[in-house]
Enzyme design. Structure first.
Site, PDB file in Angstrom:
ATOM      1  N   GLY A 169     -86.561 -11.520   8.416  1.00 32.32           N
ATOM      2  CA  GLY A 169     -86.476 -11.559   9.902  1.00 32.32           C
ATOM      3  C   GLY A 169     -84.984 -11.209   9.899  1.00 32.32           C
ATOM      4  O   GLY A 169     -84.290 -10.569   9.303  1.00 32.32           O
ATOM      5  N   GLY A 170     -84.614 -11.795  11.176  1.00 30.25           N
ATOM      6  CA  GLY A 170     -83.125 -11.414  11.775  1.00 30.25           C
ATOM      7  C   GLY A 170     -82.087 -11.836  10.837  1.00 30.25           C
ATOM      8  O   GLY A 170     -80.881 -11.464  10.902  1.00 30.25           O
ATOM      9  N   GLY A 404     -67.343  22.761   0.442  1.00 32.68           N
ATOM     10  CA  GLY A 404     -66.931  21.603   1.151  1.00 32.68           C
ATOM     11  C   GLY A 404     -66.693  20.118   0.345  1.00 32.68           C
ATOM     12  O   GLY A 404     -65.804  19.475   0.528  1.00 32.68           O
ATOM     13  N   ALA A 405     -67.406  20.022  -0.744  1.00 30.65           N
ATOM     14  CA  ALA A 405     -67.350  19.000  -1.653  1.00 30.65           C
ATOM     15  C   ALA A 405     -65.773  18.930  -2.326  1.00 30.65           C
ATOM     16  O   ALA A 405     -65.323  17.828  -2.445  1.00 30.65           O
ATOM     17  CB  ALA A 405     -68.314  18.903  -2.531  1.00 30.65           C
TER      18      ALA A 405
HETATM   19  C1  HXC Z   1     -88.705 -24.910   9.242  1.00 32.73           C
HETATM   20  C2  HXC Z   1     -89.367 -24.354   7.186  1.00 32.73           C
HETATM   21  C3  HXC Z   1     -89.035 -23.170   7.634  1.00 32.73           C
HETATM   22  C4  HXC Z   1     -88.514 -22.672   8.768  1.00 32.73           C
HETATM   23  C5  HXC Z   1     -89.934 -23.022   5.539  1.00 32.73           C
HETATM   24  N1  HXC Z   1     -89.844 -24.500   5.804  1.00 32.73           N
HETATM   25  N2  HXC Z   1     -89.500 -22.237   6.202  1.00 32.73           N
HETATM   26  N3  HXC Z   1     -88.924 -25.398   8.073  1.00 32.73           N
HETATM   27  N4  HXC Z   1     -88.439 -23.713   9.346  1.00 32.73           N
HETATM   28  N5  HXC Z   1     -88.507 -21.356   9.052  1.00 32.73           N
HETATM   29  C6  HXC Z   1     -90.048 -25.771   5.009  1.00 32.73           C
HETATM   30  C7  HXC Z   1     -91.826 -25.895   4.973  1.00 32.73           C
HETATM   31  O1  HXC Z   1     -92.252 -26.522   6.103  1.00 32.73           O
HETATM   32  C8  HXC Z   1     -91.746 -26.795   3.820  1.00 32.73           C
HETATM   33  O2  HXC Z   1     -91.173 -28.096   4.252  1.00 32.73           O
HETATM   34  C9  HXC Z   1     -90.542 -25.969   2.770  1.00 32.73           C
HETATM   35  O3  HXC Z   1     -89.649 -25.419   3.862  1.00 32.73           O
HETATM   36  C10 HXC Z   1     -90.980 -25.280   1.886  1.00 32.73           C
HETATM   37  O4  HXC Z   1     -91.756 -24.274   2.253  1.00 32.73           O
HETATM   38  P1  HXC Z   1     -93.022 -23.985   1.636  1.00 32.73           P
HETATM   39  O5  HXC Z   1     -93.596 -23.054   2.606  1.00 32.73           O
HETATM   40  O6  HXC Z   1     -93.545 -24.941   0.966  1.00 32.73           O
HETATM   41  O7  HXC Z   1     -92.408 -22.994   0.485  1.00 32.73           O
HETATM   42  P2  HXC Z   1     -92.704 -21.439   0.032  1.00 32.73           P
HETATM   43  O8  HXC Z   1     -94.407 -21.582  -0.605  1.00 32.73           O
HETATM   44  O9  HXC Z   1     -91.947 -21.097  -1.313  1.00 32.73           O
HETATM   45  O10 HXC Z   1     -92.556 -20.368   1.091  1.00 32.73           O
HETATM   46  C11 HXC Z   1     -91.411 -20.027   1.511  1.00 32.73           C
HETATM   47  C12 HXC Z   1     -91.393 -19.270   2.796  1.00 32.73           C
HETATM   48  C13 HXC Z   1     -92.395 -19.782   3.552  1.00 32.73           C
HETATM   49  C14 HXC Z   1     -92.103 -17.954   2.269  1.00 32.73           C
HETATM   50  C15 HXC Z   1     -89.880 -19.064   3.201  1.00 32.73           C
HETATM   51  O11 HXC Z   1     -92.041 -21.310   3.922  1.00 32.73           O
HETATM   52  C16 HXC Z   1     -92.280 -19.188   5.072  1.00 32.73           C
HETATM   53  O12 HXC Z   1     -92.888 -18.109   5.392  1.00 32.73           O
HETATM   54  N6  HXC Z   1     -91.532 -19.986   6.181  1.00 32.73           N
HETATM   55  C17 HXC Z   1     -91.496 -19.465   7.364  1.00 32.73           C
HETATM   56  C18 HXC Z   1     -90.804 -18.068   7.543  1.00 32.73           C
HETATM   57  C19 HXC Z   1     -90.494 -17.687   8.920  1.00 32.73           C
HETATM   58  O13 HXC Z   1     -91.469 -17.224   9.484  1.00 32.73           O
HETATM   59  N7  HXC Z   1     -89.167 -18.075   9.390  1.00 32.73           N
HETATM   60  C20 HXC Z   1     -88.971 -17.807  10.700  1.00 32.73           C
HETATM   61  C21 HXC Z   1     -88.600 -16.433  10.816  1.00 32.73           C
HETATM   62  S1  HXC Z   1     -87.781 -15.862  12.407  1.00 32.73           S
HETATM   63  P3  HXC Z   1     -91.568 -29.304   3.292  1.00 32.73           P
HETATM   64  O14 HXC Z   1     -91.202 -30.359   4.068  1.00 32.73           O
HETATM   65  O15 HXC Z   1     -93.074 -29.037   2.982  1.00 32.73           O
HETATM   66  O16 HXC Z   1     -90.743 -29.177   2.027  1.00 32.73           O
HETATM   67  C22 HXC Z   1     -86.408 -15.569  11.906  1.00 32.73           C
HETATM   68  C23 HXC Z   1     -85.533 -15.098  13.036  1.00 32.73           C
HETATM   69  C24 HXC Z   1     -84.346 -15.298  12.735  1.00 32.73           C
HETATM   70  O17 HXC Z   1     -85.890 -16.133  10.893  1.00 32.73           O
HETATM   71  C25 HXC Z   1     -83.452 -14.346  13.740  1.00 32.73           C
HETATM   72  C26 HXC Z   1     -82.093 -14.179  13.507  1.00 32.73           C
HETATM   73  C27 HXC Z   1     -81.364 -13.385  14.650  1.00 32.73           C
END
Ligand code: HXC
Length: 508
Positions: A169-170, A404-405
């Protein structure tokens, strides 16, 4: 009193456990270290001073007030690497997946602000699920606060990102705005939108690794600089790499004493250039024979390998090396190599690192794809970067410097301070055959061959350029290290400034 001290120690112990034993075991099972383990490899033993260990998130939605972990998913502080100060943050995947909350972002911003104030690099160990979903816009605000600091710190303190887990993501834009990105193979990835979204939008089926893994980004996209086998390799290499970097744009270059004689003669360089102009040779050999102890840290070795960029030392002081590589695409300049080298030149210039350029370049790559993808604007990036650089610039032309290089590769005309050529250099508007075929179009093959031989005799050498003062001296290849060392000594106190401006307008 004793119980108060014990209570503090107990709190610290709890904070050090992050998300707890089970999640630490899960992290290890993926072949990854925890945030604290990573910092213990990166920093000198006992040097880490942690800040904000007890910071907690402030979210009250989704029942979050009942789930708090001291430190809130990121370990921050300062330490030393081989005795030199560095500020660090390491995202802790065991706490909410290392996701970024408002408070988590505040911790990162705090160490970035301190690094800027005192003049010390920032190293970020990224391992995060992105924005803390429960916090929503507060988390997005936190990211933007970090982005803003990345930009303000750019050119002030070196910033290095290690991607050691998810980065999507971002969130990718903070590392993208740092100076260097290192990744861990098969365990880290970076993409703006993941495979599921890609499938929905474009119907392309791709794995995480193919889309944004370490190999993808260090070969195809060039987003990352170097890929390492595992966490330990990446962290130890980062320590070596750090030794090349000045602490800030206010600090002098780091010095590492070397027993390698500054005037070491390398007779083997006298035969490095093959007899046939069409035969390649490995430019790495020249680089390793010139720098102290053959120690060269290459940046982006697997991306646009037709140009080599990296750091070495001469007489113990860091130099940035840029060199055309005849082994890959004959060392031609194309879009990717121009962007790669242009960015490297700008890093060196921002941090007062002298630039040594080795030239063997047949020109810019012809082709419809190159033209349509913007070789004009992209080639201009490298030209612009060299021309604006005010650091000491020493150039050695080993063989071809065409068209040019020739101009682009730190020529005299772009304020090269010392421009040397080996006797094997060919400095001309283009190769003999191509030139003759244009000037004498329609002539018989015999006449073309005769004219080509004439052209070669006249122009395939460094002496026309030397007669005009474009080359300061035609040097013996075996003396290259001595010449460069002497030149760098003389140029140590070089003073050159560009005209005042708010900032330039490099062709982005
Ligand atoms: C809160 C999160 C989290 C998140 C993971 N966790 N991502 N909690 N916010 N973004 C937590 C899970 O609930 C879990 O908690 C623990 O972290 C581990 O996650 P798992 O899914 O069990 O691990 P894994 O299977 O290794 O997968 C990792 C992952 C997946 C691929 C990163 O967790 C995932 O897809 N997370 C969401 C990603 C996402 O959509 N993020 C937001 C993107 S938008 P527990 O309590 O069970 O340990 C964004 C915008 C940024 O980032 C913009 C900036 C400008």
């Amino acid at each position: 009193m004793a119980t108060t001290l014990e209570a503090l120690e107990a709190r610290r112990e709890q904070a050090r456990l992050g998300g707890g034993e089970k999640r630490i075991a899960a992290q290890h099972a993926k072949g990854r270290l925890t945030a604290r383990e990573r910092l213990s490899v990166l920093l000198d033993p006992g040097s880490f001073e942690e800040y904000d260990m007890f910071v907690e998130h402030n979210c009250t939605d989704f029942g979050m007030e009942a789930t708090k972990f001291p430190g809130d998913g990121v370990v921050t502080g300062s330490g030393t690497i081989n005795g030199r100060l560095v500020y660090v943050f390491a995202q802790d995947f065991t706490v909410f997946g290392g996701s970024l909350s408002e408070r988590h972002a505040q911790k990162i911003c705090k160490i970035m602000d301190m690094a800027m104030k005192v003049g010390a690099p920032v190293i970020g160990l990224n391992d995060s699920g992105g924005a803390r979903i429960q916090e929503g816009v507060a988390s997005l605000g936190g990211y933007a606060e970090v982005f803003q600091r990345n930009v303000l710190a750019s050119g002030v303190v070196p910033q290095l990102s290690l991607i050691m887990g998810p980065c999507a993501g971002g969130a990718v834009y903070s590392p993208a705005m740092t100076d260097f990105i290192f990744m861990v193979k098969d365990s880290s990835y970076m993409f703006v939108t993941g495979p599921d979204v890609v499938k929905t939008v474009t119907n392309e089926v791709v794995t995480q690794e193919e889309l944004g893994g370490a190999v993808t980004h260090t070969t195809r996209s060039g987003v990352a600089d170097v890929a390492f086998e595992n966490d330990i390799d990446a962290l130890l290499a980062t320590r070596d790499f750090f030794d090349f970097l000045p602490l800030s744009n206010r600090h002098d270059l780091p010095e590492r004493p070397s027993s390698d004689p500054w005037d070491r003669q390398e007779d083997s360089l006298d035969t490095l250039i093959p007899d046939s102009a069409a035969r390649p040779y490995d430019m790495h050999e020249l680089i390793r024979k010139v720098v102290d102890d053959g120690d060269f840290f290459e940046i982006q070795p697997a991306h646009a390998a037709n140009i080599i960029t990296g750091f070495g030392r001469v007489e113990g002081r860091t130099v940035g090396v840029i060199a055309n590589q005849p082994m890959v695409l004959a060392g031609v300049l194309d879009i990717k190599s121009s962007k790669k080298a242009g960015r490297f030149v700008r890093f060196c210039d921002a941090f007062d690192i002298p630039i040594v350029t080795f030239v063997d370049v047949p020109g810019f790559l012809p082709g419809v794809a190159q033209e349509h993808d913007g070789i004009i604007k992209n080639g201009a990036k490298l030209l612009f970067a060299y021309a604006e650089a005010t650091v000491p610039k020493i150039t050695v032309i080993t063989r071809k410097a065409y068209g040019g290089a020739y101009d682009v590769m730190a020529s005299k005309h772009l304020r090269g301070d010392l421009n040397y050529a080996w006797p094997t250099a060919e400095i001309a508007v283009m190769g003999a055959k191509g030139a003759v075929e244009i000037i004498f179009r329609g002539k018989t093959p015999e006449e073309i061959a005769e004219r080509t031989a004439e052209y070669e005799a006249r122009f395939a050498n460094p002496f026309v350029a030397a007669s005009k003062g474009f080359i300061d001296e035609v040097i013996m290849p075996h003396s290259t290290r001595r010449r460069i060392a002497l030149g760098l000594r003389k140029l140590r106190d070089k003073q050159l400034e560009n005209p005042w401006k708010k900032h330039d307008n490099i062709p982005l």
